[in-house]
Design an enzyme around this catalytic site. Structure first.
Site, PDB file in Angstrom:
ATOM      1  N   HIS A   1      39.720  31.010  36.885  1.00  0.00           N
ATOM      2  CA  HIS A   1      40.694  31.343  37.920  1.00  0.00           C
ATOM      3  C   HIS A   1      40.315  30.706  39.250  1.00  0.00           C
ATOM      4  CE1 HIS A   1      37.501  34.301  38.518  1.00  0.00           C
ATOM      5  NE2 HIS A   1      37.960  34.520  39.743  1.00  0.00           N
TER       6      HIS A   1
ATOM      7  N   ARG B   1      30.660  38.945  48.298  1.00  0.00           N
ATOM      8  CA  ARG B   1      31.559  37.825  48.572  1.00  0.00           C
ATOM      9  C   ARG B   1      32.273  38.005  49.900  1.00  0.00           C
ATOM     10  NH1 ARG B   1      36.572  37.031  44.668  1.00  0.00           N
ATOM     11  NH2 ARG B   1      37.763  38.019  46.325  1.00  0.00           N
TER      12      ARG B   1
END
Length: 309
Positions: A98, A272
């Protein structure tokens, strides 16, 4: 000695991947060094920093600000952090190819991922260059890809059978998935977009694609696999074996990635931070179209400066 003069870029693969040496990010990054890091990111698509043991969430966020404009942590998963998103194996394993958050119109520029807790084995991540994949298409497939648009949604791999899939999950993963689809997003993107900084053409696909505009599901599935398999050819990829102290940054506009779930029930956690990007434009200058959902609370639209040709 300045950071700029000590920084070294070590190429790791022909079309993707480089290691950046000679810098301790926790000490701060000046504008000249940030510009050199961004240039390395554009050229190599994903870059890696080893030995960043002093880096914490605040340092990671400050480094992200030196490179761009951070988004909120996620458009729908809002319970786990405001700016820093924990990538936690107890909730989800992103073990499919992805590009991040393509279900919104403003696809992120880049992500910065830092290793916090690693399993004793497995847990690697692989990235693929969607620029190299486009460049290697034969002319008939290029023409076809440039004419296609795809519908991206945040229901992705469990679309059509959400209830049955959720019943099979552990409570923590079920709660994460329910939050992931709590607000519905749907966007039409060109399959070939023009990279806003390099001007190069790249393929825009990945697991958030539901179908191609104007085509049925059977035709869409066949075309998707044809083009997606081109992206993930091993020649277009690099696989990273994480170590504590590692930080990776990838150009989300020119890559896909896959977190390999080969570590059994061991715990894996990374942090992240995501940088805001622009709205994709196809080869004719047409911009992506929002069908459902408002991403303005997630991210600004940041139009970068095109590199001189």
């Amino acid at each position: 000695m300045s950071q700029l003069s000590s920084l070294q870029v070590v190429k790791l693969g022909a079309v993707i991947g480089a290691r950046i040496e000679g810098i301790q990010i926790a000490d701060g990054v000046d504008s000249a060094t940030a510009a050199q890091i961004n240039a390395a990111l554009l050229e190599h698509k994903v870059i890696f920093f080893r030995g960043q043991h002093d880096l914490d969430d605040d340092d990671q966020l400050n480094f992200a600000r030196a490179l761009g404009t951070p988004t909120t942590a996620h458009p729908t998963v809002t319970s786990r952090g405001i700016r820093v998103l924990p990538i936690d194996s107890r909730y989800d394993k992103a073990n499919s190819w992805h590009t991040d958050v393509t279900f919104v119109d403003r696809i992120p520029k880049a992500s910065l991922l830092r290793a916090i807790t690693l399993p004793p084995y497995g847990g690697t991540t692989t990235w693929a260059s969607t620029e190299a994949a486009y460049d290697r298409l034969p002319a008939p497939l290029r023409a076809l890809a440039e004419s296609l648009w795809a519908v991206h949604t945040n229901t992705y791999d469990y679309a059509g059978d959400v209830d049955a899939r959720l019943e099979q999950l552990a409570d923590t993963e079920r709660q994460y998935r329910e939050e992931f689809v709590s607000d519905y997003y749907e966007t039409e993107h060109p399959v070939v977009r023009v990279h806003p900084e390099t001007g190069r053409k790249v393929l825009l696909l990945g697991h958030f694609v539901k179908h191609f505009v104007g085509l049925g599901h059977a035709e869409s599935a066949a075309l998707f696999q044809l083009l997606q398999n081109r992206i993930t050819k091993l020649e277009n990829t690099i696989r990273w074996n994480w170590e504590l102290g590692d930080l990776a940054i990838w150009d989300n506009r020119a890559t896909q990635h896959y977190a390999v779930a080969d570590y059994d029930d061991q715990f894996r956690r990374l942090s992240r931070v995501t940088l805001a990007g622009d709205i994709p434009v196809d080869v004719h200058g047409e911009r992506s179209r929002t069908v459902a959902g408002d991403a303005s609370g997630y991210s600004q639209v940041v139009e970068p400066v095109r590199l001189a040709s």
